[in-house]
Design an enzyme around this catalytic site. Structure first.
Site, PDB file in Angstrom:
ATOM      1  N   ARG A  39       0.866  -1.190   0.000  1.00 45.95           N
ATOM      2  CA  ARG A  39       0.000   0.000   0.000  1.00 45.95           C
ATOM      3  C   ARG A  39       0.900   1.237   0.000  1.00 45.95           C
ATOM      4  NH1 ARG A  39      -2.057   3.469   3.900  1.00 45.95           N
ATOM      5  NH2 ARG A  39      -4.138   4.326   3.491  1.00 45.95           N
ATOM      6  N   SER A 111     -13.239  -2.928   0.714  1.00 44.66           N
ATOM      7  CA  SER A 111     -13.616  -2.348   2.007  1.00 44.66           C
ATOM      8  C   SER A 111     -15.131  -2.262   2.084  1.00 44.66           C
ATOM      9  CB  SER A 111     -13.033  -0.939   2.143  1.00 44.66           C
ATOM     10  OG  SER A 111     -11.642  -0.972   1.976  1.00 44.66           O
ATOM     11  N   LYS A 140      -3.922   6.084   8.436  1.00 44.13           N
ATOM     12  CA  LYS A 140      -4.647   6.439   7.204  1.00 44.13           C
ATOM     13  C   LYS A 140      -5.123   7.873   7.314  1.00 44.13           C
ATOM     14  CE  LYS A 140      -8.829   4.888   4.689  1.00 44.13           C
ATOM     15  NZ  LYS A 140      -8.513   5.189   3.288  1.00 44.13           N
TER      16      LYS A 140
END
Ligand SMILES: Cc1ncc(COP(=O)(O)OP(=O)(O)O)c(N)n1
Ligand SMILES: Cc1nc(C(=O)O)sc1CCOP(=O)(O)O
Ligand SMILES: [Mg+2]
Length: 216
Positions: A39, A111, A140
């Site tokens: 990521r 998600s 995040k």
């Protein structure tokens, strides 16, 4: 899919660690992670060739150790690398599109924090859902307000059988709440990547998974 590969789901990009990402991943694998997601986003994230090069290096470490390698968001990269899987959010490329463009063997996670999103994930053919944030996270940048482990319990009570991983603010102290609520696994970034001892941090999480019957 074999839901056990989701039990200790480690996620990392170059800006989630002050060490070498390759070294941290190797340590996490020695500690017992069951899958890995690349990521690369947020402040200071690599782009272009540098991003691709790091992805390749991390994929090679995963392949050498039999650990499934997922790519976050970037379908082009996932296809180029022939990744084992991709994870997308509600605002990313839709699961249905991925299913048209990717090989059937590529796992797709999405998600989902509401029952409606989770039901759509099933209809669209997703292999698992990631639900969060479980707890407050500073990793995040655009994280939502925590929904807590209760949200996973609710999804299970409503009959959701798709594999679920909890994500967001999970550490060795609170991981058991996520598992007790019915998650197949826990997805973590900082609990491993920012630890001074990533291997030990991973082993500590592994122990909690074992104590909660996620021991395969
Ligand atoms: C396993 C897992 N679950 C959830 C997420 C979050 O995805 P998304 O909502 O698209 O947010 P970004 O990670 O892209 O910022 C995830 N990456 N992995
Ligand atoms: C990537 C990500 N997604 C989330 C979500 O809620 O969907 S929370 C999150 C960050 C997870 O990092 P940490 O384990 O360091 O809290
Ligand atoms: Mg995304």
């Amino acid at each position: 899919m074999n839901r056990h590969i989701l039990s200790l789901y480690f996620i990392m990009g170059s800006n989630n660690t002050n060490e070498s990402p390759v070294h941290v991943l190797q340590q996490a694998i020695e500690g017992g992670i069951t899958c890995f997601q690349f990521r690369e986003k947020g402040h200071g994230a690599l782009v272009g060739k540098e991003k691709q090069q790091l992805a390749r290096e991390l994929q090679q470490v995963c392949q050498a150790n039999g650990v499934p390698f997922f790519v976050n968001d970037d379908l082009k990269l996932a296809l180029e690398l022939e990744a084992d899987g991709i994870h997308v959010g509600q605002d990313d490329i839709p699961v249905r599109e991925i299913k048209k463009l990717a090989p059937a063997s590529m796992l797709v996670g999405v998600s989902a924090k509401t029952l409606e999103e989770a039901k759509s994930a099933v209809e669209d053919g997703a292999d698992y859902i990631g639900t969060g944030p479980m707890f407050i996270t500073s990793t995040k940048e655009d994280a939502d307000v925590p929904v807590g482990p209760e949200r996973i319990r609710f999804l299970r009570e409503e009959g959701m059988t798709l594999p679920i991983v909890g994500i967001g603010g999970i550490d060795e102290k609170n991981a058991h709440h996520v598992l007790e609520a019915g998650a197949d696994g826990i997805a973590v970034i900082s609990a491993i990547s920012m630890s001074r001892h990533p291997k030990q941090a991973t082993s500590d999480l592994k122990k909690i998974l074992m104590e909660n019957g996620r021991n395969e």
